[in-house]
Design a protein around this motif. Structure first.
Motif, mmCIF file in Angstrom:
data_model
loop_
_atom_site.group_PDB
_atom_site.id
_atom_site.type_symbol
_atom_site.label_atom_id
_atom_site.label_comp_id
_atom_site.label_asym_id
_atom_site.label_seq_id
_atom_site.Cartn_x
_atom_site.Cartn_y
_atom_site.Cartn_z
ATOM 1 N N VAL A 96 -23.311 72.237 163.510
ATOM 2 C CA VAL A 96 -24.405 71.568 164.186
ATOM 3 C C VAL A 96 -24.107 69.973 164.003
ATOM 4 C CG1 VAL A 96 -26.965 71.087 163.387
ATOM 5 C CG2 VAL A 96 -25.715 73.390 162.797
ATOM 6 N N GLU A 97 -24.454 69.492 164.939
ATOM 7 C CA GLU A 97 -24.203 68.057 165.194
ATOM 8 C C GLU A 97 -25.523 67.231 165.297
ATOM 9 O OE1 GLU A 97 -19.757 67.781 166.195
ATOM 10 O OE2 GLU A 97 -21.103 67.224 167.957
ATOM 11 N N ILE A 98 -25.844 66.177 164.885
ATOM 12 C CA ILE A 98 -26.968 65.521 165.203
ATOM 13 C C ILE A 98 -26.732 64.367 165.978
ATOM 14 C CG2 ILE A 98 -27.215 64.386 163.032
ATOM 15 C CD1 ILE A 98 -30.169 64.608 163.137
ATOM 16 N N THR A 99 -27.724 63.892 167.098
ATOM 17 C CA THR A 99 -27.213 62.727 167.762
ATOM 18 C C THR A 99 -28.186 61.618 167.867
ATOM 19 O OG1 THR A 99 -28.013 63.243 169.806
ATOM 20 C CG2 THR A 99 -25.807 64.182 169.335
ATOM 21 N N GLY A 100 -28.068 60.664 167.950
ATOM 22 C CA GLY A 100 -29.220 59.538 168.095
ATOM 23 C C GLY A 100 -28.548 58.144 168.103
ATOM 24 N N PRO A 101 -29.383 57.124 168.253
ATOM 25 C CA PRO A 101 -29.128 55.791 168.470
ATOM 26 C C PRO A 101 -28.584 55.226 167.159
ATOM 27 C CG PRO A 101 -31.482 55.759 168.299
ATOM 28 C CD PRO A 101 -30.906 57.271 168.446
ATOM 29 N N VAL A 102 -28.160 53.928 167.054
ATOM 30 C CA VAL A 102 -27.250 53.426 166.034
ATOM 31 C C VAL A 102 -28.019 51.935 165.392
ATOM 32 C CG1 VAL A 102 -24.991 53.639 167.184
ATOM 33 C CG2 VAL A 102 -25.945 51.647 167.766
ATOM 34 N N ASP A 103 -29.371 52.211 165.193
ATOM 35 C CA ASP A 103 -30.248 51.333 164.279
ATOM 36 C C ASP A 103 -29.895 51.945 163.000
ATOM 37 O OD1 ASP A 103 -32.829 53.126 163.608
ATOM 38 O OD2 ASP A 103 -32.202 53.497 165.791
ATOM 39 N N PRO A 104 -30.207 51.090 162.032
ATOM 40 C CA PRO A 104 -29.796 51.385 160.620
ATOM 41 C C PRO A 104 -30.649 52.638 159.982
ATOM 42 C CG PRO A 104 -29.932 48.898 160.731
ATOM 43 C CD PRO A 104 -30.513 49.635 162.151
ATOM 44 N N LYS A 105 -31.876 52.583 160.329
ATOM 45 C CA LYS A 105 -32.712 53.787 160.119
ATOM 46 C C LYS A 105 -32.195 55.016 160.501
ATOM 47 C CE LYS A 105 -37.241 55.672 160.116
ATOM 48 N NZ LYS A 105 -38.580 55.738 160.651
ATOM 49 N N MET A 106 -31.740 55.105 161.838
ATOM 50 C CA MET A 106 -31.010 56.397 162.169
ATOM 51 C C MET A 106 -29.848 56.608 161.654
ATOM 52 S SD MET A 106 -31.485 58.783 164.252
ATOM 53 C CE MET A 106 -30.397 60.257 164.814
ATOM 54 N N VAL A 107 -29.207 55.549 161.549
ATOM 55 C CA VAL A 107 -27.520 55.991 160.952
ATOM 56 C C VAL A 107 -27.799 56.678 159.607
ATOM 57 C CG1 VAL A 107 -25.547 54.840 160.105
ATOM 58 C CG2 VAL A 107 -26.621 54.125 162.267
ATOM 59 N N ILE A 108 -28.753 56.043 158.755
ATOM 60 C CA ILE A 108 -28.837 56.458 157.283
ATOM 61 C C ILE A 108 -29.321 57.938 157.393
ATOM 62 C CG2 ILE A 108 -30.198 56.328 155.196
ATOM 63 C CD1 ILE A 108 -30.044 53.296 155.829
ATOM 64 N N ASN A 109 -30.582 58.192 158.177
ATOM 65 C CA ASN A 109 -31.174 59.395 158.320
ATOM 66 C C ASN A 109 -30.320 60.455 158.595
ATOM 67 O OD1 ASN A 109 -33.616 58.555 157.096
ATOM 68 N ND2 ASN A 109 -34.485 58.418 159.115
ATOM 69 N N ALA A 110 -29.425 60.025 159.850
ATOM 70 C CA ALA A 110 -28.373 61.220 160.376
ATOM 71 C C ALA A 110 -27.334 61.477 159.419
ATOM 72 C CB ALA A 110 -28.017 60.448 161.621
ATOM 73 N N LEU A 111 -26.933 60.715 158.852
ATOM 74 C CA LEU A 111 -25.686 60.992 157.770
ATOM 75 C C LEU A 111 -26.274 61.397 156.654
ATOM 76 C CD1 LEU A 111 -23.681 57.479 158.083
ATOM 77 C CD2 LEU A 111 -23.097 59.568 159.000
ATOM 78 N N ASN A 112 -27.681 61.417 156.217
ATOM 79 C CA ASN A 112 -27.946 62.074 155.088
ATOM 80 C C ASN A 112 -28.756 63.390 155.632
ATOM 81 O OD1 ASN A 112 -27.575 59.986 153.397
ATOM 82 N ND2 ASN A 112 -29.741 58.979 153.495
ATOM 83 N N SER A 113 -28.718 63.965 156.760
ATOM 84 C CA SER A 113 -29.424 65.037 157.422
ATOM 85 C C SER A 113 -28.911 66.252 157.012
ATOM 86 C CB SER A 113 -29.527 64.816 158.818
ATOM 87 O OG SER A 113 -28.244 64.988 159.365
ATOM 88 N N GLY A 114 -27.615 66.422 156.397
ATOM 89 C CA GLY A 114 -27.004 67.787 156.350
ATOM 90 C C GLY A 114 -26.305 68.363 157.652
ATOM 91 N N ALA A 115 -26.366 67.735 158.455
ATOM 92 C CA ALA A 115 -25.502 68.000 159.735
ATOM 93 C C ALA A 115 -24.043 68.158 159.405
ATOM 94 C CB ALA A 115 -26.042 67.302 161.071
ATOM 95 N N ASN A 116 -23.302 68.784 160.115
ATOM 96 C CA ASN A 116 -21.926 68.611 159.919
ATOM 97 C C ASN A 116 -21.349 67.229 160.476
ATOM 98 O OD1 ASN A 116 -22.716 71.654 160.330
ATOM 99 N ND2 ASN A 116 -20.745 71.988 159.408
ATOM 100 N N CYS A 117 -21.955 66.722 161.436
ATOM 101 C CA CYS A 117 -21.516 65.497 162.429
ATOM 102 C C CYS A 117 -22.710 64.873 162.834
ATOM 103 C CB CYS A 117 -20.485 65.966 163.437
ATOM 104 S SG CYS A 117 -19.200 66.876 162.919
#
Length: 546
Positions: A96-117
């Motif tokens: 499972v990979e999550i994708t999204g833009p590179v604003d700070p909120k998205m980066v934090i939420n994506a890396l904390n999301s539990g997705a593999n990548c």
């Protein structure tokens, strides 16, 4: 980066000019970093320009009636017995990979999301304003360092990286066709690709390599093995310059153009020392089909909602990708689920989640090694599906030797209709996305789907193709022309009425960047009425960005 930076010039040559300013710019664009970027431009931009010229020449042949096909000159590569270099441990399980833009909120939420990548996207889901580019690079530098924080304006809510999070960071730079207009060398714009990937690698490659985390990249919009070979040369040069072992930087290539579908073996071969897999970039692939066949009346597609992955030409493409990847020891990644939670309507939300589940079941059972989602709420759905059907870290053992795909299978058009709602929805999505993009937001929720540049491009390309074939059908303008399913002719007046009626349609809705709607309508009107389909919606729009 300090050790690597010592091998580089401390000042850029006089030919480089940064014609913009943004908060935090000095942290990102250090003299050594600028010198590094200038070196990339001088070494590789002439080759990039040649590859872009090759694209234009091939498209001219398609416009004249030629059809894409497997290359005769690379038959030995397709038929040869070879595999790619081993995939590193951090990329063995990408279910499972999550994708999204590179604003700070998205980066934090994506890396904390539990997705593999997490694919941090400088391309289709980021509007490339100068501020967004600098902020995105800052956010990733701090994320790699582990100290990224962000406080929401107004609410004061704080976001921090979870130290226990184990999501692998993968960065997607802009495609070869995009420039970074704010940085010029001798009056020529720097490549957006070289700016995004080069700057990230300069600041983060050593730290990621030390932790066994890459750096890793997704490479978008490739159309040929020669374009892949250019990336291989760029990455090898960066590794040598930064003092990294050759092959450290691993990539996954998005097969999101129709020409690339005929060169999957060749692309893997060109990058065989550093490629981890290929990805079914389904939305851009549909857009590429439309653009490739913009002058082919017999290959006009129905409305976007009817062009799903069970359509024969898309099913053939995805299964060929799986077979090709697994034969060569590379991962075959599935496509994006663009749905987002439907608040306040549990019935509709459950129906949407069920559509996602069925799509992921199709991917897992076909043999994909993982998939993409656009929203954290979809991670459990995708993970449950792949956990049930993929007990190991991947499915490389499934060779799919049963798949036999020829040229005609990849080119077969879809059967379907164009409804008034489908036509009007295309107009609405284009205008609303363009308005948001011009306002600095490249990822926009519309009707409970996360729209990015790829999905907006489908809508825009369909409008151009429908309109032009509706008005100019037949060799000499004979009837019948294109019609909606209710018999209404598709012509300029239908499009003009949809544009004129859109402000009233949007009235009372919570529309992002409402102040840019009129500008977006004007731009879409001009692009859709143009005699030639513009290559990319974002090329013309980019000139209006700060």
């Amino acid at each position: 980066m300090a050790d690597a930076a010592r091998t580089l010039p401390t000042e850029p040559a006089s030919g480089l000019v940064v014609a913009a300013d943004a908060a935090g710019q000095q942290e990102v664009l250090t003299p050594a970093a600028l010198a590094f970027l200038e070196g990339l431009h001088r070494r590789f931009d002439p080759v990039r320009q040649a590859r872009l010229a090759d694209r234009r020449a091939r498209q001219a042949r398609f416009d004249a009636g030629e059809l894409p096909d497997f290359r005769a000159d690379t038959r030995a590569i397709r038929e040869g017995d070879w595999t790619v270099a081993p995939v590193p441990a951090a990329l063995q399980d990408r279910r499972v990979e999550i994708t999204g833009p590179v604003d700070p909120k998205m980066v934090i939420n994506a890396l904390n999301s539990g997705a593999n990548c997490y694919m941090a996207d400088f391309e289709d889901s980021t509007s490339p304003t100068w501020a967004n580019q600098i902020t995105g690079q800052q956010a990733l530098i701090r994320a790699v360092a582990g100290d990224l924080e962000w406080t929401a304006p107004g609410t004061g809510r704080q976001y921090r990286l979870d130290p226990a999070a184990n999501t692998v960071l993968i960065v997607r730079p802009r495609g070869w066709h995009l420039d970074e207009k704010h940085v010029q060398v001798d009056g020529q714009r720097l490549s957006g690709s070289l700016f995004d990937l080069g700057l990230f690698a300069f600041h983060n490659a050593a730290a990621l390599h030390a932790r066994g985390r890459g750096p890793y990249f997704y490479l978008p919009k490739l159309q040929s093995m020669e374009e892949a070979a250019l990336w291989d040369a760029v990455l090898g040069h960066i590794e040598t310059t930064l003092g990294l072992p050759v092959g450290t930087m691993k990539v996954t290539v998005l097969i999101e153009t129709l020409p690339a579908a005929f060169e999957m073996d060749e692309i893997l071969h060109a990058l065989r020392g550093r490629i981890a897999g290929l990805n079914c970039g389904r939305w851009d692939y549909i857009f590429s089909y439309l653009k490739t066949f913009r002058r082919h009346r017999d290959r006009v597609l129905p409305e976007r909602g009817q062009v799903g992955m069970t359509q024969p030409f898309l099913k053939a493409y995805s299964e060929l990708l799986i077979r090709t990847c697994h034969r060569r020891g590379a991962h075959a990644m599935g496509g994006m689920a663009a749905q987002i939670p439907i608040a306040g309507d549990p019935v509709a939300n459950n129906e949407a989640l069920e559509r996602v589940r069925r799509d992921k079941v199709r991917e897992a059972e076909a043999g994909h090694d993982g998939t993409w989602v656009a929203h954290p709420a979809l991670i459990p759905v995708a993970r449950e599906v792949f956990d049930a059907r993929m007990p190991g870290p991947n499915q490389l053992q499934r060779r799919r030797d049963d798949v036999a795909v020829d040229r005609d299978a990849l080119l077969r058009p879809s059967i379907g209709t164009i409804t008034r709602k489908g036509f009007d929805d295309n107009v609405e999505v284009c205008v609303r996305y363009l308005a948001a993009w011009l306002d600095g937001n490249g990822c926009v929720p519309i009707h409970w789907l996360m729209e990015d540049a790829a999905t907006a491009e489908i809508a825009r390309a369909q409008l151009w193709q429908w309109l032009h074939w509706g008005e100019r059908c037949g060799d000499h303008g004979e009837r019948p022309c294109l019609h909606l399913d209710d018999g209404t002719p598709i012509d300029g007046s239908l499009f003009d009425r949809a544009l004129l009626g859109l402000p009233a349609r949007l009235a009372g809705q919570n529309v992002a960047a409402a102040g840019r709607i009129a500008e977006a309508i004007e731009l879409l009107d001009r692009l859709t009425h143009a005699d030639d389909m513009p290559e990319f919606l974002t090329l013309a729009a980019y000139e209006r960005l700060a």
